[in-house]
Design a protein around this motif. Structure first.
Motif, mmCIF file in Angstrom:
data_model
loop_
_atom_site.group_PDB
_atom_site.id
_atom_site.type_symbol
_atom_site.label_atom_id
_atom_site.label_comp_id
_atom_site.label_asym_id
_atom_site.label_seq_id
_atom_site.Cartn_x
_atom_site.Cartn_y
_atom_site.Cartn_z
ATOM 1 N N MET A 1 1.049 -1.180 0.080
ATOM 2 C CA MET A 1 0.255 -0.510 -0.136
ATOM 3 C C MET A 1 0.864 1.399 -0.247
ATOM 4 S SD MET A 1 -3.233 0.932 0.590
ATOM 5 C CE MET A 1 -3.998 -0.396 0.894
ATOM 6 N N ARG A 2 0.312 2.459 -0.672
ATOM 7 C CA ARG A 2 1.730 3.256 -0.916
ATOM 8 C C ARG A 2 0.849 4.349 -0.788
ATOM 9 N NH1 ARG A 2 5.623 2.750 -4.531
ATOM 10 N NH2 ARG A 2 6.535 5.203 -4.478
ATOM 11 N N THR A 3 0.862 5.949 -0.550
ATOM 12 C CA THR A 3 -0.021 6.733 0.486
ATOM 13 C C THR A 3 0.357 7.769 -0.517
ATOM 14 O OG1 THR A 3 -0.686 5.648 2.259
ATOM 15 C CG2 THR A 3 -1.206 8.300 2.163
ATOM 16 N N ILE A 4 -0.661 8.779 -1.247
ATOM 17 C CA ILE A 4 0.497 10.481 -1.788
ATOM 18 C C ILE A 4 -0.902 11.216 -1.112
ATOM 19 C CG2 ILE A 4 0.232 11.564 -3.683
ATOM 20 C CD1 ILE A 4 -0.131 8.579 -5.485
ATOM 21 N N GLU A 5 -0.234 12.164 -1.157
ATOM 22 C CA GLU A 5 -0.666 13.375 -0.086
ATOM 23 C C GLU A 5 -0.326 14.692 -1.021
ATOM 24 O OE1 GLU A 5 -1.337 15.777 3.977
ATOM 25 O OE2 GLU A 5 -0.599 13.852 4.283
ATOM 26 N N ILE A 94 -7.482 -1.020 -9.631
ATOM 27 C CA ILE A 94 -7.008 -1.373 -9.161
ATOM 28 C C ILE A 94 -7.664 -1.563 -7.562
ATOM 29 C CG2 ILE A 94 -6.276 1.171 -7.410
ATOM 30 C CD1 ILE A 94 -5.562 2.727 -10.644
ATOM 31 N N PRO A 95 -7.373 -2.595 -7.153
ATOM 32 C CA PRO A 95 -8.189 -3.115 -5.799
ATOM 33 C C PRO A 95 -8.693 -2.606 -4.729
ATOM 34 C CG PRO A 95 -6.408 -4.512 -6.446
ATOM 35 C CD PRO A 95 -5.984 -3.472 -7.387
ATOM 36 N N THR A 96 -7.079 -0.875 -4.689
ATOM 37 C CA THR A 96 -7.590 -0.062 -3.776
ATOM 38 C C THR A 96 -7.280 1.122 -3.941
ATOM 39 O OG1 THR A 96 -7.205 -2.059 -1.597
ATOM 40 C CG2 THR A 96 -6.542 0.273 -0.941
ATOM 41 N N TRP A 97 -8.185 2.316 -3.594
ATOM 42 C CA TRP A 97 -8.290 3.224 -3.374
ATOM 43 C C TRP A 97 -9.390 3.704 -2.896
ATOM 44 C CZ3 TRP A 97 -5.889 5.967 -7.962
ATOM 45 C CH2 TRP A 97 -5.768 7.599 -7.816
ATOM 46 N N VAL A 116 -4.709 10.042 -0.894
ATOM 47 C CA VAL A 116 -4.890 8.423 -1.445
ATOM 48 C C VAL A 116 -3.811 7.236 -0.828
ATOM 49 C CG1 VAL A 116 -3.907 9.143 -3.597
ATOM 50 C CG2 VAL A 116 -5.952 7.400 -3.283
ATOM 51 N N LYS A 117 -4.839 6.376 -0.902
ATOM 52 C CA LYS A 117 -3.913 5.238 -0.606
ATOM 53 C C LYS A 117 -4.215 4.251 -1.243
ATOM 54 C CE LYS A 117 -4.374 5.979 3.836
ATOM 55 N NZ LYS A 117 -5.254 5.386 5.647
ATOM 56 N N ILE A 118 -3.151 3.612 -2.552
ATOM 57 C CA ILE A 118 -3.098 3.086 -3.565
ATOM 58 C C ILE A 118 -2.639 1.688 -3.589
ATOM 59 C CG2 ILE A 118 -2.619 2.736 -5.708
ATOM 60 C CD1 ILE A 118 -2.321 5.177 -5.601
ATOM 61 N N GLU A 119 -3.410 0.709 -3.853
ATOM 62 C CA GLU A 119 -3.150 -0.989 -4.085
ATOM 63 C C GLU A 119 -3.252 -1.378 -4.901
ATOM 64 O OE1 GLU A 119 -0.741 -4.043 -3.662
ATOM 65 O OE2 GLU A 119 -0.642 -2.838 -2.106
ATOM 66 N N ALA A 120 -2.625 -1.635 -5.968
ATOM 67 C CA ALA A 120 -2.527 -2.691 -7.276
ATOM 68 C C ALA A 120 -1.586 -3.464 -7.605
ATOM 69 C CB ALA A 120 -2.685 -1.396 -8.652
ATOM 70 N N GLY A 121 -0.899 -4.545 -6.280
ATOM 71 C CA GLY A 121 -0.537 -5.285 -6.541
ATOM 72 C C GLY A 121 0.745 -4.624 -7.824
ATOM 73 N N VAL A 122 1.390 -5.995 -8.313
ATOM 74 C CA VAL A 122 2.840 -5.294 -9.269
ATOM 75 C C VAL A 122 2.376 -3.911 -10.157
ATOM 76 C CG1 VAL A 122 3.573 -7.431 -9.791
ATOM 77 C CG2 VAL A 122 1.116 -6.952 -11.727
ATOM 78 N N THR A 124 1.161 -1.349 -8.350
ATOM 79 C CA THR A 124 1.070 0.199 -7.714
ATOM 80 C C THR A 124 2.138 0.834 -8.267
ATOM 81 O OG1 THR A 124 0.458 -1.397 -5.831
ATOM 82 C CG2 THR A 124 1.295 0.460 -5.535
ATOM 83 N N PRO A 125 3.409 0.895 -8.287
ATOM 84 C CA PRO A 125 4.391 1.759 -8.747
ATOM 85 C C PRO A 125 3.722 2.468 -10.363
ATOM 86 C CG PRO A 125 5.234 -0.197 -8.376
ATOM 87 C CD PRO A 125 4.416 0.302 -8.045
ATOM 88 N N ILE A 126 2.785 2.066 -11.166
ATOM 89 C CA ILE A 126 2.842 2.741 -12.468
ATOM 90 C C ILE A 126 1.867 3.888 -11.766
ATOM 91 C CG2 ILE A 126 2.055 2.705 -14.509
ATOM 92 C CD1 ILE A 126 3.955 0.061 -14.545
ATOM 93 N N VAL A 127 0.540 3.358 -10.912
ATOM 94 C CA VAL A 127 -0.588 3.710 -10.733
ATOM 95 C C VAL A 127 -0.023 4.856 -9.778
ATOM 96 C CG1 VAL A 127 -2.727 3.719 -9.295
ATOM 97 C CG2 VAL A 127 -2.097 1.702 -10.960
#
Length: 155
Positions: A1-5, A94-97, A116-122, A124-127
């Protein structure tokens, strides 16, 4: 899971900014140029968001289909003078947005924050890379809308 603010100060009254956060047409305006959201279920956006789930089709650059997304709206309790709306969605790629918008008064206007918290499996870095650009674009479009005195006909 990655977070952007990302945060920006909008030279506008907080009550007015919050009122626009509650309108789906704001989403369409601030995304314009990068993403287009077309309602699937229900078939039209409401005048104002409600605590509910909305399914949309997403188009990159307005014409490249990139699947669907569920927009799940939740109104979070105010924290002092801060208003918060959570869009805890998921989609085809994107399973988690999990996106929270925060609005609070500051000197010179309103502090607007996208978290935003993001999880998109492999993917994720691109998303995450795309999301950083998308949210910067959204905040530039916010400033443009405020400068146009909330005239949505401004492109």
């Amino acid at each position: 899971m990655r977070t952007i603010e990302l945060a920006t100060v909008l030279p506008a009254d907080t009550a007015v900014v919050w009122d626009h956060v509650l309108q789906p047409r704001l989403l369409c305006f601030v995304a314009k140029g990068m993403l287009t959201f077309q309602p699937i279920a229900p078939r039209e956006f409401p005048e104002r968001w409600s605590a509910d789930r909305f399914r949309v089709r997403k188009l990159l650059l307005g014409f490249i289909p990139i699947g669907w997304q569920d927009i799940s709206i939740e109104f979070l309790p105010d924290q002092g003078r801060m208003h918060r709306l959570r869009e805890n969605g998921c989609g085809w790629l994107i399973p988690t947005w999990d996106h929270t918008m925060e609005v609070e008064p500051v000197e010179g206007g309103t502090r607007y924050v996208d978290v935003v918290k993001i999880e998109a499996g492999v993917l994720t870095p691109i998303v995450v890379a795309f999301a950083r650009r998308f949210f910067a674009h959204r905040q530039r479009r916010w400033l443009k809308l405020v400068e146009a005195n909330f005239d949505y006909s401004t492109s």
